[in-house]
Design an enzyme around this catalytic site. Sequence first.
Site, short mmCIF file in Angstrom:
data_model
loop_
_atom_site.label_atom_id
_atom_site.label_comp_id
_atom_site.label_asym_id
_atom_site.label_seq_id
_atom_site.Cartn_x
_atom_site.Cartn_y
_atom_site.Cartn_z
CG ASP A 11 -1.89 1.22 1.18
OD1 ASP A 11 -2.40 1.74 0.49
OD2 ASP A 11 -1.74 2.00 2.55
CG ASP A 13 -1.77 7.65 0.90
OD1 ASP A 13 -1.19 8.67 0.85
OD2 ASP A 13 -2.63 7.20 -0.21
CG ASP A 169 -1.99 1.87 6.44
OD1 ASP A 169 -2.05 1.36 5.53
OD2 ASP A 169 -2.16 2.72 6.84
#
Length: 218
Positions: A11, A13, A169
């Site tokens: 991922d 961000d 996250d």
Amino acid sequence: MTIPFDIVGFDLDGTLLDTSGDLGAAVNHALGLAGRAAVPHSAVSGLIGGGARIMLARALDLTGGADGVDQDGLFGELLAYYDANIAVHTALYPGAAEMLNALAAAGVKLAVVTNKREPMARKLFGELGLSGRFTSIIGAGRFALKPDPQALHAMVAACGGGRAAFVGDTTFDIGAARAAGLPCVAVSFGFCDAPPQELGADAVIDHFDALIPALRRL
């Protein structure tokens, strides 16, 4: 160094890059246009995950709700501001550069799947001098957003196939990895929308120097 994966996807961000400063500035620019108070930096990470439109909706909810707000117009203003100020504060998380170097040296193909719009993701990596590190960069616009697994399947195909793992996250990331049948690692230092140990990942790391050991255990 033996790593049991041909491909490791990330991922963007809150996983590879701490984008909270620039995303927060864009959100607060949009809120200011709507006559709302700014969101403090300490609250920005809780807004991120699922794409910029969801981020804006959360910010509006936090500052008084969306009634009477031209959300489409405000969303356009947010994107325009962010596009013009995309790499002012953004940087790799500690240990990320060394981790990417080690994976590449071991012959692992690196990829990114993000809910950020793909042209913005590519622009950001370009401004940070990171584009050449990745075999594939997939963002919003070509496939359904995570947690849908389509983009992760496309990532594996774009990298030529093989055994893949994914690092993220949020529940969007871990859900997409699970749906795609990929082992997954969660980072505890990102924009986690649930306690890291409750995201459902196969492993949780607190620093990127722990990623390769975690991958070897999967």
